[in-house]
Motif scaffolding. Structure first.
Motif, PDB file in Angstrom:
ATOM      1  N   HIS A 190      28.018  69.172 -12.781  1.00 30.62           N
ATOM      2  CA  HIS A 190      28.586  67.907 -13.225  1.00 30.62           C
ATOM      3  C   HIS A 190      28.162  66.767 -12.306  1.00 30.62           C
ATOM      4  CE1 HIS A 190      31.040  68.778 -16.687  1.00 30.62           C
ATOM      5  NE2 HIS A 190      31.548  69.846 -16.103  1.00 30.62           N
ATOM      6  N   LYS A 191      28.126  67.018 -11.017  1.00 36.33           N
ATOM      7  CA  LYS A 191      27.718  65.972 -10.075  1.00 36.33           C
ATOM      8  C   LYS A 191      26.280  65.549 -10.337  1.00 36.33           C
ATOM      9  CE  LYS A 191      27.558  64.884  -5.140  1.00 36.33           C
ATOM     10  NZ  LYS A 191      27.835  65.389  -3.762  1.00 36.33           N
ATOM     11  N   LYS A 192      25.418  66.535 -10.562  1.00 42.48           N
ATOM     12  CA  LYS A 192      24.003  66.228 -10.805  1.00 42.48           C
ATOM     13  C   LYS A 192      23.797  65.545 -12.154  1.00 42.48           C
ATOM     14  CE  LYS A 192      22.256  70.066  -7.971  1.00 42.48           C
ATOM     15  NZ  LYS A 192      21.598  69.233  -6.946  1.00 42.48           N
ATOM     16  N   SER A 193      24.673  65.828 -13.129  1.00 42.68           N
ATOM     17  CA  SER A 193      24.500  65.268 -14.473  1.00 42.68           C
ATOM     18  C   SER A 193      24.764  63.772 -14.506  1.00 42.68           C
ATOM     19  CB  SER A 193      25.446  65.967 -15.457  1.00 42.68           C
ATOM     20  OG  SER A 193      26.780  65.505 -15.287  1.00 42.68           O
ATOM     21  N   GLY A 194      25.647  63.293 -13.633  1.00 43.36           N
ATOM     22  CA  GLY A 194      26.021  61.892 -13.644  1.00 43.36           C
ATOM     23  C   GLY A 194      26.907  61.513 -14.813  1.00 43.36           C
ATOM     24  N   ALA A 195      27.350  62.510 -15.604  1.00 42.73           N
ATOM     25  CA  ALA A 195      28.125  62.231 -16.811  1.00 42.73           C
ATOM     26  C   ALA A 195      29.621  62.414 -16.616  1.00 42.73           C
ATOM     27  CB  ALA A 195      27.647  63.154 -17.946  1.00 42.73           C
ATOM     28  N   TRP A 196      30.018  62.986 -15.493  1.00 42.98           N
ATOM     29  CA  TRP A 196      31.437  63.245 -15.276  1.00 42.98           C
ATOM     30  C   TRP A 196      32.149  61.955 -14.882  1.00 42.98           C
ATOM     31  CZ3 TRP A 196      34.487  67.401 -16.185  1.00 42.98           C
ATOM     32  CH2 TRP A 196      35.754  67.417 -15.616  1.00 42.98           C
ATOM     33  N   ASP A 197      33.276  61.671 -15.532  1.00 45.00           N
ATOM     34  CA  ASP A 197      34.062  60.466 -15.247  1.00 45.00           C
ATOM     35  C   ASP A 197      35.104  60.818 -14.187  1.00 45.00           C
ATOM     36  OD1 ASP A 197      35.716  58.261 -15.200  1.00 45.00           O
ATOM     37  OD2 ASP A 197      35.654  57.945 -17.374  1.00 45.00           O
TER      38      ASP A 197
END
Length: 384
Positions: free
Chosen positions: A172-179
């Motif tokens: 999730h951290k690498k995806s940049g999509a987590w709010d």
């Protein structure tokens, strides 16, 4: 001081902002420094480990982590082990089946939990959740294995789950999509503590609703087992669930309705699970099985999860052993031995049949046509 009804709301808010710094740093370092070739290689490496195995051939940072992670809970005792073993001696099959159904569906009622599970759908495959469901349920089966709390096998298996959680946070951290502002930390300590409540005290409540008598000492043993698991999941001592079943029940009853909500993600995950299990049961047996799960959850929460109703449901009241469908399934779902007495609760009989079948399903899913380690893709995707 541990969690109390006076402090739990504030503590859960704080826990929502915390992951597992030690495990998170390990996973990041192993992958970024190419000491392990991705998360799949990490899982397979961990999967080969056994209690007492020589760790010298592992990357030093992984060996150090595993040595430190093997330490028992600070307040763990022989009395706790014996109490836990007593519970599983009496209720292993029933409990593991209910954890794999009522428990997992309960985690889908956490909006953040359901979103996290669905967004990492490629772990199990959006069209085939068998791997994810069987991997989740494997822990429940392992908890009651002989000497699991003594020989290090359960601790090792829970440590694998801990590293799965860390890997999910890394993705999730690498995806940049987590709010982060909206959701807090992925698989936060709040989620871990909440899930531990679902798999412990919620299951005791389900067993009580189904008419399964759990002795006081056994209930204490089950909470001890989950206190142990909670520790090996990397939860700090201040957020560990108490070993006292009454205290845990009070904590969970106080926060449950704030934590459980109906969401599209939760309904989706529940439908996946129901559809997966449906192919393993004859139609009538499956109807009785789902009716039992609904009753164990109560209509309120079953409706939130989108669990289907069937003609066996009677306004969340125990179905009668004299019900035509019950007595007519395969010569009688209850083996023809149940008396046709209206108002008698046959869920104990259904539970026995379902738990045997469920545990066979899990063993099958773990040993046929797929290896027994999680398959984590290097990116997030759920095919929505």
């Amino acid at each position: 001081m541990g969690l109390t009804t006076a402090t739990i709301a504030a503590e859960l808010e704080a826990a929502n902002k915390v992951g597992d710094p030690t495990a998170d740093q390990l996973v990041s370092d192993l992958i970024d420094n190419k000491e392990i070739d991705g998360v799949n290689a990490l899982f397979r490496t961990i999967g080969t480990l056994k209690p007492g195995q020589d760790l010298s051939e592992l990357p030093p940072r992984l060996a150090t982590f595993l040595k430190e992670a093997a330490a028992a809970p600070p307040d763990w005792s022989e009395a706790d082990v014996k109490a836990a073993e007593g519970f599983f001696a009496h209720h292993h099959g029933e409990a593991s089946m209910l954890q794999g159904t009522v428990g997992l569906i309960g985690t889908y009622l956490s909006p953040t939990g359901a979103f996290t599970l669905r967004s990492t759908g490629r772990l199990g495959g959006v069209d085939g959740p068998g791997r994810r469901l069987s991997q989740s349920s494997r822990l429940f089966l392992d908890m009651g294995n002989k000497n699991a709390l003594r020989d290090g096998t359960l601790a090792a298996n829970v440590t694998k789950v801990r590293l799965v959680h860390a890997s999910v946070r890394a993705l999730h951290k690498k995806s940049g999509a987590w709010d982060y502002a909206k959701w807090g930390e992925p698989v936060s300590q709040k989620y871990t503590t909440g899930a531990t409540c679902v798999f412990s005290t919620q299951i005791i409540q389900a067993m009580d609703r189904l008419g399964i008598d759990v002795a006081e000492n056994d209930a204490k043993g089950f909470m001890c087992a989950w206190h142990y698991v909670n520790h090996y999941l990397g939860t700090p001592e201040k957020w560990l669930l108490p070993k006292d079943p009454d205290q845990v029940e009070a904590l969970w009853n106080q926060v449950r309705d704030d934590e459980w909500k109906e969401t599209d993600d939760g309904v989706f995950m529940t439908k996946q699970a129901v559809d997966f299990y449906k192919k393993f049961y004859p139609p009538g047996v499956h109807d009785a099985f789902i009716a039992m799960v609904r009753y164990a959850l109560s209509d309120k929460y079953a409706d939130m999860a989108g669990l289907p109703k069937s003609i066996l449901d009677t306004a969340a009241q125990p179905i009668s052993t004299g019900h035509d469908l019950i007595s007519g399934i395969g010569g009688g779902l209850l083996g023809g031995g149940a008396k046709k007495v209206v108002g008698v609760n046959p869920y104990k009989e259904i539970l026995g049949i379902a738990s045997k079948a469920f545990n066979e399903i899990q063993e099958f899913a773990l040993t046929h046509d797929q290896d027994n380690q999680p398959q984590m893709h290097q990116e997030l995707h759920d095919n929505r």
